[in-house]
Write an enzyme that holds these catalytic residues in place. Structure first.
Site, PDB file in Angstrom:
ATOM      1  N   HIS A  75      53.889  36.520  41.634  1.00 43.27           N
ATOM      2  CA  HIS A  75      53.117  37.754  41.466  1.00 43.27           C
ATOM      3  C   HIS A  75      51.971  37.541  40.469  1.00 43.27           C
ATOM      4  CE1 HIS A  75      52.720  42.233  41.097  1.00 43.27           C
ATOM      5  NE2 HIS A  75      52.191  41.859  39.949  1.00 43.27           N
ATOM      6  N   GLU A  76      52.301  36.961  39.325  1.00 45.34           N
ATOM      7  CA  GLU A  76      51.272  36.747  38.300  1.00 45.34           C
ATOM      8  C   GLU A  76      50.265  35.690  38.737  1.00 45.34           C
ATOM      9  OE1 GLU A  76      50.951  38.881  35.970  1.00 45.34           O
ATOM     10  OE2 GLU A  76      52.859  39.808  36.497  1.00 45.34           O
ATOM     11  N   HIS A 113      47.504  37.285  40.759  1.00 44.55           N
ATOM     12  CA  HIS A 113      46.452  37.828  39.880  1.00 44.55           C
ATOM     13  C   HIS A 113      45.531  36.703  39.410  1.00 44.55           C
ATOM     14  CE1 HIS A 113      48.043  41.876  39.536  1.00 44.55           C
ATOM     15  NE2 HIS A 113      49.205  41.440  39.085  1.00 44.55           N
TER      16      HIS A 113
END
Length: 151
Positions: free
Chosen positions: A67-68, A71
């Site tokens: 998820h990170e 980003h």
């Protein structure tokens, strides 16, 4: 898991799932309370909540890392890196990252039910059922149960 092991894991996942290297720093941050991880826009470093690994294990930590990294890679590419952006949602789905972090707070949840329409309501704080009513039909609320986290 040590900081060096986390760094190696993030670099490995970045190469395998995104086919791009992760060249910044990854670390654990115990000050994170309600989130699984954080991407810093200014220095491009990643922070992760160690409770994710301690409570949920390696599989959930890998999902949060992905998820990170979504980003991270989208921001560096100049594309839509925010949760609301279509590109972010598509990349997250392609890589198998988690959309939301699993619950981390030790919050007690109070369950209520409307006597009229049967609507179920959950709150962290107790509700005075004599004073407050259902938001949908203005019916009387009934206390059902209190659920405490089982960590």
């Amino acid at each position: 898991m040590t900081k060096d092991e986390l760094q190696q894991l993030v670099e490995k996942i970045s190469l395998e799932a995104f086919q791009q290297p992760f060249v910044h720093q990854a670390s654990f941050n115990r000050r994170l309370k309600s989130t699984g991880g954080r991407y810093h826009l200014t220095n491009h470093n990643l922070d992760f909540n160690p409770l994710i690994y301690e409570r949920y294990g390696m599989d959930e930590l890998v999902k949060v890392i992905k998820h990170e990294l979504c980003h991270y890679h989208l921001h560096l590419a100049g594309r839509g890196y925010q949760h609301k952006d279509r590109e972010f949602k598509e990349l997250l789905q392609q890589t198998g990252g988690s959309r939301y972090s699993p619950p981390l707070a030790n919050a007690t949840i109070h369950h209520y039910c409307c006597r009229n329409c049967g609507k179920k309501i959950q709150r962290r704080r107790k509700i005075d059922t004599e004073r407050y009513v259902c938001g949908g039909c203005h019916g009387q609320l009934l206390f059902v149960k209190t659920v405490k986290p089982s960590f």
